[in-house]
Design a protein around this motif. Structure first.
Motif, short mmCIF file in Angstrom:
data_model
loop_
_atom_site.label_atom_id
_atom_site.label_comp_id
_atom_site.label_asym_id
_atom_site.label_seq_id
_atom_site.Cartn_x
_atom_site.Cartn_y
_atom_site.Cartn_z
N ASN A 120 0.83 -1.22 0.00
CA ASN A 120 0.00 0.00 0.00
C ASN A 120 0.86 1.26 0.00
O ASN A 120 0.45 2.31 -0.52
N SER A 121 2.06 1.17 0.58
CA SER A 121 2.97 2.33 0.54
C SER A 121 3.34 2.65 -0.89
O SER A 121 3.42 3.82 -1.29
N LEU A 122 3.58 1.59 -1.69
CA LEU A 122 3.91 1.80 -3.10
C LEU A 122 2.73 2.37 -3.87
O LEU A 122 2.91 3.17 -4.79
N ALA A 123 1.51 1.96 -3.50
CA ALA A 123 0.33 2.51 -4.17
C ALA A 123 0.22 4.02 -3.92
O ALA A 123 -0.12 4.80 -4.82
N VAL A 124 0.55 4.43 -2.69
CA VAL A 124 0.51 5.86 -2.36
C VAL A 124 1.63 6.60 -3.10
O VAL A 124 1.42 7.71 -3.62
N LEU A 125 2.84 5.99 -3.16
CA LEU A 125 3.94 6.63 -3.88
C LEU A 125 3.60 6.76 -5.37
O LEU A 125 3.89 7.79 -5.99
N ASP A 126 2.98 5.73 -5.92
CA ASP A 126 2.56 5.78 -7.32
C ASP A 126 1.58 6.94 -7.54
O ASP A 126 1.67 7.68 -8.53
N ALA A 127 0.66 7.10 -6.61
CA ALA A 127 -0.32 8.19 -6.72
C ALA A 127 0.37 9.55 -6.65
O ALA A 127 0.06 10.47 -7.42
N LEU A 128 1.32 9.71 -5.73
CA LEU A 128 2.03 10.98 -5.61
C LEU A 128 2.80 11.31 -6.89
O LEU A 128 2.77 12.46 -7.36
N LEU A 129 3.47 10.30 -7.45
CA LEU A 129 4.23 10.54 -8.68
C LEU A 129 3.31 10.90 -9.84
O LEU A 129 3.71 11.63 -10.75
N SER A 130 2.10 10.39 -9.82
CA SER A 130 1.17 10.69 -10.92
C SER A 130 0.75 12.16 -10.93
O SER A 130 0.29 12.68 -11.95
N LEU B 259 -4.22 5.74 4.27
CA LEU B 259 -3.45 6.68 3.47
C LEU B 259 -2.47 7.44 4.34
O LEU B 259 -1.28 7.56 4.01
N ARG B 260 -2.95 7.98 5.46
CA ARG B 260 -2.08 8.77 6.34
C ARG B 260 -0.94 7.91 6.90
O ARG B 260 0.19 8.38 7.03
N ARG B 261 -1.25 6.65 7.24
CA ARG B 261 -0.22 5.76 7.79
C ARG B 261 0.89 5.50 6.76
O ARG B 261 2.08 5.55 7.09
N HIS B 262 0.49 5.30 5.51
CA HIS B 262 1.51 4.98 4.49
C HIS B 262 2.24 6.22 4.01
O HIS B 262 3.40 6.12 3.58
N LEU B 263 1.62 7.39 4.09
CA LEU B 263 2.36 8.62 3.84
C LEU B 263 3.47 8.78 4.88
O LEU B 263 4.62 9.14 4.54
N ALA B 264 3.15 8.47 6.14
CA ALA B 264 4.16 8.55 7.20
C ALA B 264 5.27 7.54 6.96
O ALA B 264 6.45 7.83 7.22
N MET B 265 4.94 6.36 6.45
CA MET B 265 5.96 5.34 6.17
C MET B 265 6.89 5.80 5.06
O MET B 265 8.10 5.56 5.11
#
Length: 405
Positions: A56-66, A100-106
């Motif tokens: 899920n951390s990678l899913a959030v990173l993917d979203a940020l890069l998009s 989402l908030r947890r994985h942003l922190a990670m």
């Protein structure tokens, strides 16, 4: 690059020296540096476990890069993205807000992004009169650019380790299949030998394979399984040679009986110097067996005590093991002649291994010298092999390690 100076987090999120270090590092990226953002993302995905991230951390990173409009992250570009949580949730496939908030922190803890919070914690950008972004508050992607080479190296190591693990598992599967089928064939066709005991060794090895093995687990079991396969093949080969010589003797005897008295053909005595034969003492004739090259690491696992007697208190090569064996021989009271006989019959390396095995069981042996002479005689008759002894010591050492743990 508009990263600004070091900023502290909004609200209750604490500031740490690690965050300061990461923010300073974003200002030290080499001028003109650029990298494909999706290549870095793939490297980060491969290095996920090393970075302490989850899928899920990678899913959030993917979203940020998009949310970054270009494919290349550039040192001289605006690398801060400022999507709202609602927008991130949408691009992260409907992830829950708390998740989402947890994985942003990670991602922040892993050093892949840096927060640049505004005075009120909102994410937005201010533009100048020309419509260009003058200042932005949100998530800075500069750390990904700065660590691109590091992430690539970690990804390469992870891929290489995965390939090595897959290869080791394949080798273990093949070796395991070989041993199982060879034992079955020997038992079904009535080959001489204690095949029930060998099968028990095989089942013990298989039973020690964990449900989710590590590379070390696979390597250790593979070493022992390969040794067991070597022993099975050696026993079958010895039996085949024995049958060959028995058949050959019968043919020679038949030749003697059928030969005519006037025949001039005589059997010449075999020279002791003929290739394949050796004499360790006058009057003693033995078939030279090929030297079994046990892996040194495997020997030291089975006989760890002998390493203390090597040069400098360690053993890293066969020559050092043989040097240590000479010291141990003297300590155990094994005469030079007994050790010399062992070297002639077994070979210098195997004789050193035999001394190491005796050292491990010294508390159970009354006379180390007599024991070594007995092993030498049995080896000469083809009745002894070091393989089962090494395997037994490996199992014994493994059990002691588990008990100590």
């Amino acid at each position: 690059m508009q990263t600004g100076s070091v900023t502290t987090p909004f609200g209750r999120r604490p500031m740490t020296l690690a965050l300061v270090k990461r923010q300073v590092a974003t200002n030290e990226i080499k001028a003109g540096k650029s990298v494909d953002k999706w290549k870095v993302f793939r490297d980060a995905s491969e290095a996920r476990e090393e970075l302490g991230l989850q899928s899920n951390s990678l899913a959030v990173l993917d979203a940020l890069l998009s949310f970054y409009p270009e494919n290349e992250l550039r040192q001289d570009a605006q690398l801060i993205v400022f999507p709202s949580n609602a927008q991130l949730i949408l691009r992260a496939h409907g992830m829950a807000g708390a998740t989402l908030r947890r994985h942003l922190a990670m991602l922040v803890d892993a050093g892949l992004i840096v927060r640049k919070d505004s005075a009120n914690g909102k994410r937005y950008a201010r533009k100048n009169g020309a419509g260009e972004i003058e200042n932005a508050f949100g998530f800075d992607l500069s750390p990904i650019l700065g660590r691109s080479e590091e992430l690539a190296l970690v990804a390469q190591k992870v891929v290489a380790a995965r390939a090595a693990f897959r290869k080791a598992k394949e080798n273990l599967t093949i070796c395991r299949r070989d041993v199982r089928k060879l034992i079955s064939a020997a038992m079904e066709e009535g080959a001489d030998g204690d095949w029930a005991a060998i099968e028990a060794m095989y089942l013990d090895l298989v039973g020690r394979i964990p449900r989710t093995p590590s590379m070390a687990d696979i390597a250790n079991i593979l070493d022992e399984m390969a040794l067991l396969r070597e022993e099975v093949l050696n026993q079958l080969d010895t039996q085949q040679n024995s049958q060959f010589y028995s058949t050959n003797d019968a043919l020679i005897e038949q030749h003697k009986q059928n030969s005519k008295p006037e025949s001039s053909i005589e059997l010449e005595p075999r020279s002791e110097k003929e290739q394949g034969w050796t004499s360790s003492k006058p009057g003693r004739l033995a078939m030279r067996e090929p030297l079994k090259a046990f892996p040194l690491g495997l020997v030291l696992k089975a006989c760890p005590q002998i390493a203390d007697y090597g040069p400098g208190g360690s053993v890293g090569a066969w020559r050092e093991l043989m040097s240590a064996a000479v010291v141990v021989r003297s300590m155990l009271g094994i005469s030079p002649s007994a050790y010399q006989d062992a070297c002639e019959v077994m070979g210098a390396e195997n004789a050193a291994v035999a001394v190491g095995c005796i050292l491990e069981r010294a508390h159970l042996i009354n006379s180390a010298g007599g024991y070594l002479r007995d092993l030498t005689r049995r080896t000469e008759r083809g009745e002894f092999s070091l393989g089962p002894v090494i395997m037994a010591l490996l199992r014994s050492n493994g059990e002691r390690a588990l008990q100590a743990g």
